[in-house]
Design a protein around this motif. Sequence first.
Motif, PDB file in Angstrom:
ATOM      1  N   GLN A  61       0.840  -1.193   0.000  1.00  0.00           N
ATOM      2  CA  GLN A  61       0.000   0.000   0.000  1.00  0.00           C
ATOM      3  C   GLN A  61       0.875   1.243   0.000  1.00  0.00           C
ATOM      4  OE1 GLN A  61      -2.842   0.185   3.200  1.00  0.00           O
ATOM      5  NE2 GLN A  61      -3.408   2.293   2.778  1.00  0.00           N
ATOM      6  N   GLU A  62       0.490   2.219  -0.811  1.00  0.00           N
ATOM      7  CA  GLU A  62       1.156   3.519  -0.815  1.00  0.00           C
ATOM      8  C   GLU A  62       0.099   4.602  -0.701  1.00  0.00           C
ATOM      9  OE1 GLU A  62       4.171   6.269  -3.495  1.00  0.00           O
ATOM     10  OE2 GLU A  62       3.271   4.500  -4.379  1.00  0.00           O
ATOM     11  N   ASN A  63       0.283   5.493   0.269  1.00  0.00           N
ATOM     12  CA  ASN A  63      -0.661   6.588   0.501  1.00  0.00           C
ATOM     13  C   ASN A  63       0.010   7.898   0.116  1.00  0.00           C
ATOM     14  OD1 ASN A  63      -2.414   4.719   1.769  1.00  0.00           O
ATOM     15  ND2 ASN A  63      -1.317   4.984   3.675  1.00  0.00           N
ATOM     16  N   THR A  87      -2.806   3.501  -3.300  1.00  0.00           N
ATOM     17  CA  THR A  87      -2.521   2.469  -4.284  1.00  0.00           C
ATOM     18  C   THR A  87      -2.292   1.149  -3.575  1.00  0.00           C
ATOM     19  OG1 THR A  87      -1.495   4.104  -5.734  1.00  0.00           O
ATOM     20  CG2 THR A  87      -1.016   1.789  -6.182  1.00  0.00           C
ATOM     21  N   LEU A  88      -3.026   0.130  -3.973  1.00  0.00           N
ATOM     22  CA  LEU A  88      -2.851  -1.226  -3.466  1.00  0.00           C
ATOM     23  C   LEU A  88      -2.303  -2.082  -4.600  1.00  0.00           C
ATOM     24  CD1 LEU A  88      -6.210  -1.705  -1.543  1.00  0.00           C
ATOM     25  CD2 LEU A  88      -4.003  -1.088  -0.604  1.00  0.00           C
ATOM     26  N   SER A  89      -1.162  -2.722  -4.352  1.00  0.00           N
ATOM     27  CA  SER A  89      -0.505  -3.506  -5.386  1.00  0.00           C
ATOM     28  C   SER A  89      -0.251  -4.917  -4.895  1.00  0.00           C
ATOM     29  CB  SER A  89       0.818  -2.846  -5.772  1.00  0.00           C
ATOM     30  OG  SER A  89       1.533  -3.650  -6.681  1.00  0.00           O
ATOM     31  N   SER A  90      -0.522  -5.896  -5.755  1.00  0.00           N
ATOM     32  CA  SER A  90      -0.316  -7.287  -5.366  1.00  0.00           C
ATOM     33  C   SER A  90       1.143  -7.709  -5.480  1.00  0.00           C
ATOM     34  CB  SER A  90      -1.199  -8.204  -6.204  1.00  0.00           C
ATOM     35  OG  SER A  90      -0.913  -8.028  -7.569  1.00  0.00           O
ATOM     36  N   ASP A  91       1.922  -7.067  -6.356  1.00  0.00           N
ATOM     37  CA  ASP A  91       3.317  -7.470  -6.525  1.00  0.00           C
ATOM     38  C   ASP A  91       4.320  -6.423  -6.038  1.00  0.00           C
ATOM     39  OD1 ASP A  91       2.885  -5.603  -8.466  1.00  0.00           O
ATOM     40  OD2 ASP A  91       3.497  -6.860 -10.145  1.00  0.00           O
TER      41      ASP A  91
END
Length: 190
Positions: A61-63, A87-91
């Motif tokens: 996660q990036e805020n 942003t939520l990223s699986s990788d």
Amino acid sequence: MSTTTIKINKSTKDVACAKYAATILSDGTSKAVTFTALGNAIGTAVACAEIVKSRVGNLHQENIITSTVLPSSKTTNPRPVASISITLSSDGTSVNTSAPGYQAPAAASGDIAPPRGPKPAGAGKNAKSADSAAPAAKKAKKEKEEGNADDAAPAPRRRSSNAGRGRGGRRGGRRGRGGSAAANAAPAKE
């Protein structure tokens, strides 16, 4: 595969938005989802991100929090409004891992909430715990458990909150106002 951007406004339903984002991340349509929101919608964006993290798991996660200046239609002065991009990223490739708003995936040791299942009977929104019962009801329950149920008085009944308060309540409407029924009756014909 690119990042899917979901814009959140004040009328966005967080559960529906989270379900959509979780579906995108789970089926591999996109490796990352970005929630963007302005002003009062920031809370909804955060709620969506937290729901997705609990359902999908193992997400980076990036805020990014910024202040945006919006022109006002009513006055000539522009007004500053807070904005957020989550942003939520699986990788982990779609997020900057060295940014101050970065959060690593939660450990698999149970930090992620279990999936939601059916609620047990009596666990509704307005269910009362045993501690909130009236004292007389507690006493009657205790005496019943001890076998003295015959001696125990029944728990007092509570009246509805608007009983006897003007229009409505237990007594119903405007009945009974303005004298007795005999006085309000039509005069008898001879």
